[in-house]
Design a protein around this motif. Structure first.
Motif, short mmCIF file in Angstrom:
data_model
loop_
_atom_site.label_atom_id
_atom_site.label_comp_id
_atom_site.label_asym_id
_atom_site.label_seq_id
_atom_site.Cartn_x
_atom_site.Cartn_y
_atom_site.Cartn_z
N ALA A 1 -31.42 51.49 53.69
CA ALA A 1 -31.33 50.68 52.66
C ALA A 1 -29.97 51.12 52.33
CB ALA A 1 -32.04 51.18 51.24
N VAL A 2 -29.46 52.30 52.57
CA VAL A 2 -28.05 52.91 52.26
C VAL A 2 -27.02 52.08 53.16
CG1 VAL A 2 -26.48 54.72 52.38
CG2 VAL A 2 -28.74 55.08 51.39
N TYR A 3 -27.34 51.87 54.12
CA TYR A 3 -26.69 51.05 55.32
C TYR A 3 -26.21 49.66 54.61
CZ TYR A 3 -24.82 49.40 59.61
OH TYR A 3 -24.14 48.83 60.70
N ASP A 4 -27.07 48.97 53.97
CA ASP A 4 -26.76 47.78 53.47
C ASP A 4 -25.57 47.86 52.66
OD1 ASP A 4 -28.90 46.65 54.87
OD2 ASP A 4 -30.17 46.73 53.23
N ARG A 5 -25.43 48.74 51.81
CA ARG A 5 -24.08 48.68 51.02
C ARG A 5 -23.12 49.86 51.50
NH1 ARG A 5 -28.26 51.85 48.27
NH2 ARG A 5 -27.78 54.19 47.72
N ASP A 6 -23.35 50.89 52.33
CA ASP A 6 -22.35 51.82 52.73
C ASP A 6 -22.80 52.11 54.18
OD1 ASP A 6 -20.40 53.68 53.11
OD2 ASP A 6 -20.57 54.51 51.20
N PRO A 7 -22.41 51.42 55.21
CA PRO A 7 -22.84 51.94 56.50
C PRO A 7 -22.26 53.22 57.12
CG PRO A 7 -22.25 49.58 56.46
CD PRO A 7 -21.70 50.10 55.51
N GLU A 8 -20.95 53.56 56.76
CA GLU A 8 -20.73 54.84 57.19
C GLU A 8 -21.25 56.02 56.39
OE1 GLU A 8 -16.50 55.38 56.53
OE2 GLU A 8 -15.81 53.76 57.85
N GLU A 9 -21.81 55.70 55.16
CA GLU A 9 -22.55 56.82 54.45
C GLU A 9 -24.18 57.10 55.19
OE1 GLU A 9 -23.97 59.76 51.49
OE2 GLU A 9 -22.00 59.29 52.75
N ALA A 10 -24.52 55.78 55.43
CA ALA A 10 -25.92 55.86 56.12
C ALA A 10 -25.72 56.70 57.46
CB ALA A 10 -26.31 54.30 56.22
N VAL A 11 -24.65 56.30 58.44
CA VAL A 11 -24.63 57.18 59.48
C VAL A 11 -24.32 58.34 59.11
CG1 VAL A 11 -22.99 57.52 61.60
CG2 VAL A 11 -23.52 55.20 61.09
N ARG A 12 -23.83 59.18 58.37
CA ARG A 12 -23.69 60.41 57.85
C ARG A 12 -25.34 61.01 57.58
NH1 ARG A 12 -18.55 59.03 55.80
NH2 ARG A 12 -19.48 58.86 53.59
N LEU A 13 -25.82 60.28 56.70
CA LEU A 13 -27.19 60.77 56.48
C LEU A 13 -27.98 60.64 57.45
CD1 LEU A 13 -27.24 58.52 52.87
CD2 LEU A 13 -27.37 61.03 53.29
N ALA A 14 -28.16 59.68 58.62
CA ALA A 14 -28.86 59.81 59.85
C ALA A 14 -28.47 61.05 60.51
CB ALA A 14 -28.42 58.45 60.45
N GLU A 15 -27.44 61.46 60.70
CA GLU A 15 -27.14 62.85 61.25
C GLU A 15 -27.51 63.93 60.62
OE1 GLU A 15 -22.76 62.37 61.69
OE2 GLU A 15 -22.84 61.09 63.61
N GLU A 16 -27.38 63.82 59.18
CA GLU A 16 -27.91 65.05 58.48
C GLU A 16 -29.36 65.22 58.39
OE1 GLU A 16 -25.80 64.30 54.63
OE2 GLU A 16 -23.74 64.66 55.64
N HIS A 17 -30.19 64.15 58.24
CA HIS A 17 -31.40 64.08 58.30
C HIS A 17 -31.92 64.66 59.43
CE1 HIS A 17 -35.70 62.42 58.52
NE2 HIS A 17 -35.45 61.97 57.20
N ALA A 18 -31.32 64.22 60.49
CA ALA A 18 -31.86 64.61 61.97
C ALA A 18 -31.33 66.13 62.20
CB ALA A 18 -31.01 63.78 63.04
N TRP A 19 -30.37 66.69 61.67
CA TRP A 19 -29.90 67.92 61.86
C TRP A 19 -31.02 69.02 61.19
CZ3 TRP A 19 -28.90 72.31 58.78
CH2 TRP A 19 -28.03 73.21 59.66
N VAL A 20 -31.32 68.51 60.02
CA VAL A 20 -32.09 69.21 58.99
C VAL A 20 -33.54 69.44 59.65
CG1 VAL A 20 -33.50 69.50 56.90
CG2 VAL A 20 -30.92 68.84 56.80
N MET A 21 -34.02 68.21 60.28
CA MET A 21 -35.26 68.20 60.68
C MET A 21 -35.30 69.01 62.01
SD MET A 21 -36.92 66.93 63.80
CE MET A 21 -35.90 65.35 64.19
N ALA A 22 -34.37 68.87 62.92
CA ALA A 22 -34.10 69.40 64.37
C ALA A 22 -33.93 71.14 64.10
CB ALA A 22 -33.23 69.08 65.06
#
Length: 338
Positions: free
Chosen positions: A84-105
């Motif tokens: 949903a964030v990607y629809d308004r700010d793709p760069e922010e969504a990419v950062r969030l995807a990386e951060e989500h993955a890092w926290v989980m891992a």
């Protein structure tokens, strides 16, 4: 080679023989196996003390509706929040995807778990089982976010497992409960569903989980039983050289191959390297159905072993983690949903 399910929060006496069986490569954990981080560390230690340090330990820790370990872990938002964030700010969504993955891992690595079956690379197109677990309906958006998620997992010391190849998001049925059939031809699937998988493979994802979906324009068998999908499309066309994993053999859609033994053998014959036997009541029969592991099995599976991770105390002392947790958990707040 099997990843098996255990019954409880400790290794039961009869499960010790399972862990020592030559056809068992590791364990997949569920909420039934979790009470606390301390208990989890004791369980992962007991698994390896019993069956050997080579055993892999895995879990589904995607976030949203599929997060097996909750109390004591960061409550991870569903991947659709990032879409949903990607629809308004793709760069922010990419950062969030990386951060989500890092926290989980990083949290799982600090708890003795090698890898999570993540990310979901399916398209968010209404499937009953996928729902908010997928990033986005648009192949380009889903591809960019899946690749970002793989990068974040790697930074957290964890291998990535893309699921559910070649794409579970565009068929309505839930394969846990029923047979699922996707009538589209291969060109249509290439143009849409395969794109996130290809992008994430280019980011060096180590493994792929197969879908129990039938694509009759390609093969009459579900993808995980299909040499056409595994050997021709995944291996030759896409050039994937990593580990291929079945979905759970106890799911309703897996039943087309017959008995538990028949399911295990059909997955292996089609080209799967690992077969999931998630429920304890099928483990005995699954172990009996596995032939002697190939000589190169340990080397083939080695990329799934987690890198050396921080301790939990080390994670808590990391200001970067605080920032990442604050940003991703805000996705489930009122502001994050605006």
């Amino acid at each position: 080679m099997l990843l098996i399910g255990l019954a409880g929060t400790e290794v039961a006496e009869h499960e010790r023989a399972w862990l020592a069986a030559p056809g068992v490569a590791g364990v997949i954990l569920f909420a039934r196996n979790y009470a606390s981080r301390e208990q989890l560390l004791a369980l992962t230690g007991a698994i390896r003390d019993t069956g050997g340090e080579h055993l892999l330990i895995a879990v589904d820790q995607e976030g949203g509706p599929v997060q097996r370990f909750r109390d004591g872990f960061t409550r991870l938002p569903a991947l659709s929040r990032i879409g949903a964030v990607y629809d308004r700010d793709p760069e922010e969504a990419v950062r969030l995807a990386e951060e989500h993955a890092w926290v989980m891992a990083s949290e799982l690595r600090a708890s003795g778990v090698d890898f999570s079956f993540a990310p979901v690379a399916d398209l968010a197109r209404g499937n009953a089982a996928i729902g908010p677990r997928a990033f986005h309906a648009d192949p380009e958006a889903a591809a960019e976010l899946a690749a970002a998620y793989v990068r974040g997992m790697h930074l957290g010391g964890m291998a990535a497992v893309l699921k559910h190849f070649p794409g579970h998001g565009s068929v309505a049925a839930d394969t846990h409960k029923a047979k699922a059939v996707d009538p589209r031809d291969l060109d249509a699937i290439r143009a849409a569903d395969l794109r996130p998988f290809a992008e994430a493979m280019a980011a060096h994802a180590e493994a792929v989980m197969m879908a129990h979906v039938v694509y009759p324009a390609v093969d009459t068998q579900p993808a995980g039983y299909s040499p056409a999908w595994i050997g021709q499309v995944l291996r030759r066309e896409l050039g994937f050289a990593g580990v291929v994993i079945s979905d759970d053999i106890s799911m309703a859609a897996a039943g087309v191959a017959g008995s538990v033994a028949g399911r295990v053998q059909a997955h292996l014959a089609a080209g799967c390297d690992l077969v999931l036997a998630c429920f304890p009541d099928v483990v005995e029969e699954a172990i009996a159905a596995v032939p002697a592991p190939p000589a190169d099995a340990a080397g083939k599976l080695a990329p799934l072993r987690g890198a050396v991770g921080a301790t939990w105390a080390g994670l808590l002392d990391n200001p970067q983690r605080d920032r990442f947790v604050a940003r991703i958990t805000a996705l489930d707040s009122h502001e994050g949903n605006a």
